[in-house]
Design a protein around this motif. Structure first.
Motif, PDB file in Angstrom:
ATOM      1  N   HIS A   1       1.960   2.097  -3.260  1.00  0.00           N
ATOM      2  CA  HIS A   1       0.865   2.204  -4.236  1.00  0.00           C
ATOM      3  C   HIS A   1       1.011   1.179  -5.362  1.00  0.00           C
ATOM      4  O   HIS A   1       0.864   1.500  -6.533  1.00  0.00           O
ATOM      5  CB  HIS A   1       0.762   3.618  -4.807  1.00  0.00           C
TER       6      HIS A   1
ATOM      7  N   ASP B   1      -5.309  -2.868   6.002  1.00  0.00           N
ATOM      8  CA  ASP B   1      -4.441  -2.926   4.823  1.00  0.00           C
ATOM      9  C   ASP B   1      -5.180  -3.400   3.582  1.00  0.00           C
ATOM     10  O   ASP B   1      -5.024  -2.847   2.493  1.00  0.00           O
ATOM     11  CB  ASP B   1      -3.237  -3.824   5.094  1.00  0.00           C
ATOM     12  N   TYR B   2      -6.005  -4.432   3.755  1.00  0.00           N
ATOM     13  CA  TYR B   2      -6.722  -4.943   2.595  1.00  0.00           C
ATOM     14  C   TYR B   2      -7.918  -4.073   2.215  1.00  0.00           C
ATOM     15  O   TYR B   2      -8.280  -4.004   1.038  1.00  0.00           O
ATOM     16  CB  TYR B   2      -7.107  -6.403   2.793  1.00  0.00           C
TER      17      TYR B   2
ATOM     18  N   TYR C   1      -7.795  -0.815   2.384  1.00  0.00           N
ATOM     19  CA  TYR C   1      -7.136   0.246   1.620  1.00  0.00           C
ATOM     20  C   TYR C   1      -6.731  -0.264   0.234  1.00  0.00           C
ATOM     21  O   TYR C   1      -6.887   0.434  -0.766  1.00  0.00           O
ATOM     22  CB  TYR C   1      -5.932   0.783   2.390  1.00  0.00           C
ATOM     23  N   ALA C   2      -6.238  -1.498   0.187  1.00  0.00           N
ATOM     24  CA  ALA C   2      -5.861  -2.084  -1.103  1.00  0.00           C
ATOM     25  C   ALA C   2      -7.073  -2.179  -2.022  1.00  0.00           C
ATOM     26  O   ALA C   2      -6.990  -1.838  -3.208  1.00  0.00           O
ATOM     27  CB  ALA C   2      -5.241  -3.458  -0.892  1.00  0.00           C
TER      28      ALA C   2
ATOM     29  N   ASN D   1       0.827  -1.213   0.000  1.00  0.00           N
ATOM     30  CA  ASN D   1       0.000   0.000   0.000  1.00  0.00           C
ATOM     31  C   ASN D   1       0.854   1.253   0.000  1.00  0.00           C
ATOM     32  O   ASN D   1       0.561   2.214  -0.716  1.00  0.00           O
ATOM     33  CB  ASN D   1      -0.930   0.024   1.226  1.00  0.00           C
TER      34      ASN D   1
ATOM     35  N   GLN E   1      -7.891   1.214  -3.356  1.00  0.00           N
ATOM     36  CA  GLN E   1      -6.962   1.626  -4.420  1.00  0.00           C
ATOM     37  C   GLN E   1      -7.299   0.947  -5.740  1.00  0.00           C
ATOM     38  O   GLN E   1      -7.334   1.589  -6.794  1.00  0.00           O
ATOM     39  CB  GLN E   1      -5.517   1.261  -4.044  1.00  0.00           C
TER      40      GLN E   1
END
Length: 108
Positions: A22, A47-48, A50-51, A19, A54
């Motif tokens: 990016h 984390d996932y 946010y992934a 992350n 993205q």
């Protein structure tokens, strides 16, 4: 994307590091599927989430990005999360929610 996926599966890479660089992107369906599978196992993984946000933003799937970012903001509010949430709302045509999210971004 294949290298990232392999590294995540083997545990050589941490999603937070991916992350921060990016490196989650929309070009790999298998990477998207992996992220979604990880979220099924742990729906509150920052984390996932946010992934996923993205990847969704890259795919211009702003509705999915908005849902991931909204949940992420509940778990870990922060200026970057609210800014991206504002971007997602703006892309969906909701200027009032976008303005509210940007206001929250400035407050954090």
């Amino acid at each position: 994307a294949r290298v990232i996926l392999k590294g995540l599966k083997r545990g050589d890479l941490e999603p937070a590091a991916v992350n921060s660089l990016h490196l989650f992107n929309a070009k790999s369906e298998k990477l998207l599927e992996f992220v979604q599978a990880q979220l099924k196992q742990n729906p509150e993984s920052r984390d996932y989430l946010y992934a996923l946000a993205q990847i969704a933003m890259d795919n211009q799937d702003f509705s999915l990005a908005q849902r991931a970012l909204k949940k992420l903001a509940e778990i870990e509010p922060g200026s970057h999360v609210y800014r991206l949430l504002g971007d997602a709302y703006h892309a969906l045509g909701d200027s009032q929610l976008a303005a509210n999210a940007y206001k929250e971004a400035l407050a954090h």
